[in-house]
Design a protein around this motif. Sequence first.
Motif, PDB file in Angstrom:
ATOM      1  N   ASP A  54       3.687  -5.919  28.368  1.00  0.00           N
ATOM      2  CA  ASP A  54       4.896  -6.196  29.006  1.00  0.00           C
ATOM      3  C   ASP A  54       5.490  -4.699  29.709  1.00  0.00           C
ATOM      4  O   ASP A  54       5.875  -4.817  30.777  1.00  0.00           O
ATOM      5  CB  ASP A  54       6.268  -6.554  28.079  1.00  0.00           C
ATOM      6  CG  ASP A  54       6.053  -8.079  27.520  1.00  0.00           C
ATOM      7  OD1 ASP A  54       4.805  -8.758  28.088  1.00  0.00           O
ATOM      8  OD2 ASP A  54       6.690  -8.582  26.537  1.00  0.00           O
ATOM      9  N   ARG A  55       5.128  -3.846  28.845  1.00  0.00           N
ATOM     10  CA  ARG A  55       5.656  -2.318  29.317  1.00  0.00           C
ATOM     11  C   ARG A  55       4.877  -2.127  30.462  1.00  0.00           C
ATOM     12  O   ARG A  55       5.125  -1.753  31.721  1.00  0.00           O
ATOM     13  CB  ARG A  55       5.397  -1.413  28.319  1.00  0.00           C
ATOM     14  CG  ARG A  55       6.552  -1.249  27.208  1.00  0.00           C
ATOM     15  CD  ARG A  55       6.775  -0.023  26.320  1.00  0.00           C
ATOM     16  NE  ARG A  55       5.536   0.385  26.027  1.00  0.00           N
ATOM     17  CZ  ARG A  55       4.982   0.000  24.677  1.00  0.00           C
ATOM     18  NH1 ARG A  55       5.770  -0.984  24.011  1.00  0.00           N
ATOM     19  NH2 ARG A  55       3.935   0.495  24.437  1.00  0.00           N
TER      20      ARG A  55
ATOM     21  N   THR B  64       0.915 -14.581  30.778  1.00  0.00           N
ATOM     22  CA  THR B  64       1.149 -14.778  29.429  1.00  0.00           C
ATOM     23  C   THR B  64       1.036 -16.309  29.126  1.00  0.00           C
ATOM     24  O   THR B  64       1.113 -16.526  27.814  1.00  0.00           O
ATOM     25  CB  THR B  64       2.656 -14.406  29.383  1.00  0.00           C
ATOM     26  OG1 THR B  64       3.511 -15.058  30.006  1.00  0.00           O
ATOM     27  CG2 THR B  64       2.832 -12.889  29.401  1.00  0.00           C
TER      28      THR B  64
ATOM     29  N   ASN C  74      12.242 -13.790  30.370  1.00  0.00           N
ATOM     30  CA  ASN C  74      10.891 -13.848  29.703  1.00  0.00           C
ATOM     31  C   ASN C  74      10.325 -12.790  29.041  1.00  0.00           C
ATOM     32  O   ASN C  74       9.726 -12.919  28.069  1.00  0.00           O
ATOM     33  CB  ASN C  74      10.118 -14.289  30.997  1.00  0.00           C
ATOM     34  CG  ASN C  74      10.230 -15.817  31.453  1.00  0.00           C
ATOM     35  OD1 ASN C  74      10.664 -16.666  30.599  1.00  0.00           O
ATOM     36  ND2 ASN C  74       9.963 -15.980  32.667  1.00  0.00           N
ATOM     37  N   LEU C  75      11.201 -11.570  29.586  1.00  0.00           N
ATOM     38  CA  LEU C  75      10.812 -10.370  28.805  1.00  0.00           C
ATOM     39  C   LEU C  75      11.296 -10.136  27.447  1.00  0.00           C
ATOM     40  O   LEU C  75      11.441  -9.092  26.850  1.00  0.00           O
ATOM     41  CB  LEU C  75      10.740  -8.998  29.724  1.00  0.00           C
ATOM     42  CG  LEU C  75       9.867  -8.903  30.664  1.00  0.00           C
ATOM     43  CD1 LEU C  75      10.224  -7.799  31.736  1.00  0.00           C
ATOM     44  CD2 LEU C  75       8.569  -8.678  30.362  1.00  0.00           C
TER      45      LEU C  75
ATOM     46  N   TYR D 236       4.015 -12.985  35.990  1.00  0.00           N
ATOM     47  CA  TYR D 236       4.087 -12.869  34.332  1.00  0.00           C
ATOM     48  C   TYR D 236       3.910 -13.926  33.588  1.00  0.00           C
ATOM     49  O   TYR D 236       3.270 -13.891  32.612  1.00  0.00           O
ATOM     50  CB  TYR D 236       5.616 -12.065  34.173  1.00  0.00           C
ATOM     51  CG  TYR D 236       5.636 -11.613  32.688  1.00  0.00           C
ATOM     52  CD1 TYR D 236       5.224 -10.798  32.003  1.00  0.00           C
ATOM     53  CD2 TYR D 236       6.454 -12.644  32.070  1.00  0.00           C
ATOM     54  CE1 TYR D 236       5.352 -10.488  30.804  1.00  0.00           C
ATOM     55  CE2 TYR D 236       6.745 -12.463  30.606  1.00  0.00           C
ATOM     56  CZ  TYR D 236       5.985 -11.460  29.902  1.00  0.00           C
ATOM     57  OH  TYR D 236       6.049 -11.139  28.737  1.00  0.00           O
TER      58      TYR D 236
ATOM     59  N   ASN E 204       9.203  -3.780  22.625  1.00  0.00           N
ATOM     60  CA  ASN E 204       8.665  -4.551  23.546  1.00  0.00           C
ATOM     61  C   ASN E 204       7.127  -4.277  23.475  1.00  0.00           C
ATOM     62  O   ASN E 204       6.729  -3.383  23.054  1.00  0.00           O
ATOM     63  CB  ASN E 204       9.030  -4.383  25.187  1.00  0.00           C
ATOM     64  CG  ASN E 204       9.385  -3.001  25.518  1.00  0.00           C
ATOM     65  OD1 ASN E 204       8.388  -2.053  25.268  1.00  0.00           O
ATOM     66  ND2 ASN E 204      10.620  -2.563  25.757  1.00  0.00           N
TER      67      ASN E 204
END
Length: 500
Positions: free
Chosen positions: A282-283, A150, A100-101, A146, A278
């Motif tokens: 996310d980070r 999102t 997903n990332l 997550y 990225n």
Amino acid sequence: MQVTLNKDSSWRWLVGFALLHVFFWTLVPGIIHHNAPLDVAEAIAWGQQWQWGYDRDPYLVGWLAYSVSWLTGHSVWATYFLSQVCIVATFWAIWRLALNLKLSAPQALLSILLLEGVFYYNFATPEFNDNVLQLPTWALTISFLYTALTTQRLRSWVLVGLFAGLALMAKYYTVMLFLPIFLLIVGTGEGRQSFKRGGIYFAIAIGLIIIAPNIYWQYQHGFQYVGYALSRAAVESSWHTHWYHPLLFLATQLVALLPCFLLYGWCVRSFKSASVQNASFDRLFLLLMTWGPFATTLAYAAFTGTHMRSMWGMPLFSFVGLWLVFSLWPRIDELRYRRLIHGALLSFFVALISYIGTVFLPPYIDGHAKTVSYPSVELAALVGQVWHQHYNSPLPYVAGTRQLAARVAVYADDHPVPFFDWDPSVSPWVNVEKMQRDGAVFVWDAAAFGDDVPLEVRKTYPRLMASSIVEIPWHTKAAVKPIRVGVALLPPESLAPTVQ
């Protein structure tokens, strides 16, 4: 050997490592253990009482341990299998979040195989307990969080609430995860958007439904588990505990993580810049979920001076491999895949062989056998024999020191109800008047309490018949003193003896 990974081959390697975990870490403890680890025996004994809470844990560990034991004919090996199911579920949660990332499948595999260097994911897993159960519940909570943040999909929020509630019912230490989650939600635009949709409120409601029975149970019983947790961490407060204990916990966790970092450096040649690879959210998400609970734990230890036991760090680092890969973004064409696979396999089997060594070698070195070599089967048979010499009915209760009573409850054919420490406050499922009517066998550690029933116990139960001491050898060929256990019969008021 040239190893080239793509999506399909990466998945196959992941499945292969998952099967290795399930097979070897179920088979080996099942063969070399003659007795359930302490936490496992206690969890099974708890679970058969079906309480909403226990004095040393919420309800989930006991319920699961007893359920898999009962489903497999009151076996213990099923708990070893259950531990590996927890590990596999943790791996899947990492794999899911990695994809997903927008990481590639080989990078996702790297994120997981790096954990083979952390003993929390192999060596420490045979003893199914609250720490092991936190691994999948934390990882699944984070993975679905997550997606929920999102996409704001209701299904993802429902799963966040489900796994967060279960994580708290595995162990209250989960609150160390909740603070970073709260900071992420209120401190980011993506998080604050959640308050405008219904999903987060469904998640909170589901979590509250899961934990509400336990909270009510704790209220009814004076919040025993909270008191136990605080007592486990309590130390005499002084100025140095506020820096020494967090530094000690930090050092032990870094030692546990060191092989993971070494494996990463060994199989990665070079890196790309992560800044263009990225999104900032996310980070931040991965940073907070990887290191936030660890930082929260250290801050709590520093503020209170609490001694944080090293094994409490078990659920903290499931995403450390993913964080390394995501932050440093290794070049796919520069990954040394053969080193990755070989290094992970080496770590796996070194942990397995080391575990076998820790079971067999200590009696020959220091004269003390491990608890998994305890003669529980023999003890349980002897306790049952004491009862059945007098009565044809099943043994209803075993009363005694916690671990002895738990072992008899697990291994005796009648699976009697355990009365831990002869204390109704820690065994609220026992009706003492009913136990006196139905009878019981009392057991105690003669080496610790002496050859007679402890005086306070005899005063409380004056009808106890004369006690006897039995000696049973450990399951080792080393020169280890046999266990000495006291046994006494509490005759039932409601049954006439068949043999005098």
